[in-house]
Design a protein around this motif. Structure first.
Motif, mmCIF file in Angstrom:
data_model
loop_
_atom_site.group_PDB
_atom_site.id
_atom_site.type_symbol
_atom_site.label_atom_id
_atom_site.label_comp_id
_atom_site.label_asym_id
_atom_site.label_seq_id
_atom_site.Cartn_x
_atom_site.Cartn_y
_atom_site.Cartn_z
ATOM 1 N N SER A 1 0.982 -1.197 0.176
ATOM 2 C CA SER A 1 -0.030 -0.224 0.097
ATOM 3 C C SER A 1 1.068 1.392 -0.055
ATOM 4 O O SER A 1 0.319 2.286 -0.421
ATOM 5 C CB SER A 1 -0.966 0.003 1.478
ATOM 6 N N LEU A 2 2.093 1.081 0.596
ATOM 7 C CA LEU A 2 2.990 2.530 0.658
ATOM 8 C C LEU A 2 4.251 2.286 -0.250
ATOM 9 O O LEU A 2 4.621 1.170 -0.560
ATOM 10 C CB LEU A 2 3.281 2.771 1.969
ATOM 11 N N LEU B 1 -0.056 3.810 6.103
ATOM 12 C CA LEU B 1 -0.718 2.669 5.844
ATOM 13 C C LEU B 1 -2.170 2.781 6.599
ATOM 14 O O LEU B 1 -2.854 1.615 6.766
ATOM 15 C CB LEU B 1 0.146 1.718 6.778
ATOM 16 N N PHE B 2 -2.716 3.815 6.783
ATOM 17 C CA PHE B 2 -3.724 3.748 8.027
ATOM 18 C C PHE B 2 -5.076 4.083 7.007
ATOM 19 O O PHE B 2 -5.713 5.258 7.011
ATOM 20 C CB PHE B 2 -3.774 4.994 8.967
ATOM 21 N N ASN B 3 -5.600 2.980 6.384
ATOM 22 C CA ASN B 3 -6.545 3.155 5.402
ATOM 23 C C ASN B 3 -8.138 2.535 5.662
ATOM 24 O O ASN B 3 -8.831 2.811 4.975
ATOM 25 C CB ASN B 3 -6.050 2.565 3.959
ATOM 26 N N THR B 4 -7.893 1.682 6.642
ATOM 27 C CA THR B 4 -9.316 1.012 7.079
ATOM 28 C C THR B 4 -9.507 1.059 8.515
ATOM 29 O O THR B 4 -8.532 1.497 9.277
ATOM 30 C CB THR B 4 -9.282 -0.481 6.603
ATOM 31 N N ALA C 1 -14.334 -6.027 11.240
ATOM 32 C CA ALA C 1 -13.539 -6.579 10.319
ATOM 33 C C ALA C 1 -13.412 -5.684 8.669
ATOM 34 O O ALA C 1 -13.984 -4.925 8.576
ATOM 35 C CB ALA C 1 -14.350 -7.839 9.931
ATOM 36 N N SER C 2 -12.130 -6.113 8.086
ATOM 37 C CA SER C 2 -12.174 -5.442 6.846
ATOM 38 C C SER C 2 -10.851 -6.437 6.098
ATOM 39 O O SER C 2 -9.733 -6.524 6.697
ATOM 40 C CB SER C 2 -11.255 -4.268 6.994
ATOM 41 N N ILE C 3 -11.490 -7.129 5.348
ATOM 42 C CA ILE C 3 -10.697 -8.172 4.715
ATOM 43 C C ILE C 3 -9.389 -7.769 3.706
ATOM 44 O O ILE C 3 -9.715 -6.867 2.937
ATOM 45 C CB ILE C 3 -11.617 -9.117 3.718
ATOM 46 N N GLY C 4 -8.201 -8.355 3.933
ATOM 47 C CA GLY C 4 -6.947 -7.901 3.135
ATOM 48 C C GLY C 4 -6.863 -6.370 3.073
ATOM 49 O O GLY C 4 -7.067 -5.479 3.812
ATOM 50 N N ASP C 5 -6.445 -6.144 1.688
ATOM 51 C CA ASP C 5 -6.261 -4.851 1.136
ATOM 52 C C ASP C 5 -7.411 -4.478 0.316
ATOM 53 O O ASP C 5 -7.311 -3.609 -0.733
ATOM 54 C CB ASP C 5 -4.888 -4.749 0.599
ATOM 55 N N PHE C 6 -8.554 -5.096 0.318
ATOM 56 C CA PHE C 6 -9.871 -4.585 -0.615
ATOM 57 C C PHE C 6 -10.425 -3.329 0.043
ATOM 58 O O PHE C 6 -10.971 -2.893 -0.808
ATOM 59 C CB PHE C 6 -10.925 -5.970 -0.184
#
Length: 389
Positions: free
Chosen positions: A156-157, A234-237, A364-369
């Motif tokens: 992601s970065l 990296l703070f996306n979810t 929950a938040s699956i993987g990098d989806f």
């Protein structure tokens, strides 16, 4: 396309005429990847749960991109190189990576057969180069990734304003080092990034390990850190957005892969720490430990399927646990085009922090989806097509 490439090659031919000893080449390449996704438990824009989301999804296995890369032979085993790579959303045409024109990669450098490669620009860190390829992300993308991609499992970065060294491969060993300049007058350490990595490959066995450190800088908006750094954040979810006010990211990661005939097995472990300071909304180092395993099998030259499991735990300001299982299948229609199907399920438990530093139930938040659930569980199913050129 052939006509366009011929036109693109004309300037290289003119350069060759000007310098009889020089040889150069420029390559245009890219990937377009898109599909339709079904998400059970997706949070709506007003923060309320919605039981079902059906969406167009770009870049499910490989981020959609186009790029140019080239080399010029300088003689004596030395060459000048460059690479410019643009990321975009295939569904909307919008630029990716923070709306950067060449957000995926933008480098120039020198490479030598004997001493290795040095590049300057915006680029991947050594963990991505040497460890990510040993995980199931290499085969089925970010749906298999660490929850929220909190340890950069799915890259992601990237690191801007950086210098990187990549060694040649000696007896199966290779090392890398990267340093990103913070660019803050009077404060060399503010906003800087550095990373080291090493890898070894011998026949069916491949091993990789690396360390990454990024300082978030001291830029604040309304009292909150904006993470102005040579490294992206990296703070996306919801998995780790409660720690976006961190003053540092530290990631240590190891991975291994073994090939047995048509089967590939692999495992990885990472320790990710988000450090705090006086400007952070939390006041104790947040530690995420993650372990993942995968198995995939090449049933025919055209058909591959895989399964993966991912466990993540949070300790420090709060305690949370995430269990994730994934399935993937890929069918190669040709050497450049494939069809795929992906599935993921995640269950979260315990407590974490929100962006204000308050303790909340872990979602929950699956993987990098990249879809927040607003719930302690989530299912994702994707079917799509990928074409390489």
């Amino acid at each position: 396309m052939k006509k366009r490439l011929s036109l693109l090659a004309i300037p290289a031919g003119l350069v060759l005429s000007a310098g009889a000893q020089a040889q150069s080449s420029v390559t245009l390449y890219g990937i377009v990847d898109a599909g339709i996704a079904y998400v059970h438990n997706a949070q709506s824009s007003n923060g309320q749960n919605q039981s079902t989301l059906v969406k167009f999804a770009s870049g499910n296995i490989s981020g959609s991109r186009w790029g140019l890369k080239g080399t010029e032979d300088l003689g004596g085993g030395l060459a000048a190189i460059f690479q410019l790579e643009n990321g975009f959303n295939l569904g909307t045409g919008a630029l990716g990576q923070g709306s950067r024109e060449f957000g995926r990669k933008a480098v120039v450098g020198l490479t030598g057969n004997a001493w290795g490669t040095v590049t300057l620009g915006r680029q991947y860190d050594p963990i991505v180069d040497l460890v990510q390829g040993l995980t199931e992300d290499n085969y089925f993308g970010g749906v298999f990734g660490t929850p929220g991609d909190l340890d950069n499992y799915d890259n992601s970065l990237r690191v801007s304003n950086s210098v990187k060294y990549v060694s040649p491969i000696f007896g199966g060993f290779q090392v890398e080092a990267l340093y990103g300049l913070g660019g803050v007058a009077g404060s060399t350490g503010s906003g800087r990034t550095w990373s080291l990595g090493a890898a070894y490959a011998n026949g069916p066995l491949s091993l990789g390990a690396g360390y990454f450190y990024a300082n978030g800088g001291n830029t604040l908006t309304n009292g909150l850190r904006t993470w102005t750094s040579s490294s992206d954040s990296l703070f996306n979810t919801v998995i780790n957005s409660g720690f976006a006010s961190a003053n540092s990211i530290q990631i240590a990661k190891v991975g291994a892969q073994y090939v047995i005939g048509a089967a590939t097995i692999g495992a990885a472990y990472s320790n990710t720490q988000y450090g705090s300071d006086a400007f952070s909304a939390f006041h104790e180092t947040a530690r995420f430990n993650n372990g993942s395993v995968f198995f995939n099998y090449q049933f025919t030259p055209a058909v591959r399927a895989g399964v993966g499991y991912n466990y993540t735990s949070l300790t420090g300001p709060s305690s949370a646990h995430y269990n994730q299982a994934n399935l993937g299948a890929d069918y190669a229609v040709s050497k450049r085009t494939d069809l795929y199907a992906l599935f993921g399920y995640q269950k979260a438990s315990g407590k974490t922090l929100n962006s204000s530093g308050a303790t909340v139930n872990a979602d929950a938040s699956i993987g990098d989806f990249g879809v927040n659930s607003g719930s302690n569980s989530q299912d994702v199913a994707v079917v799509g097509i990928r074409h390489k050129f």
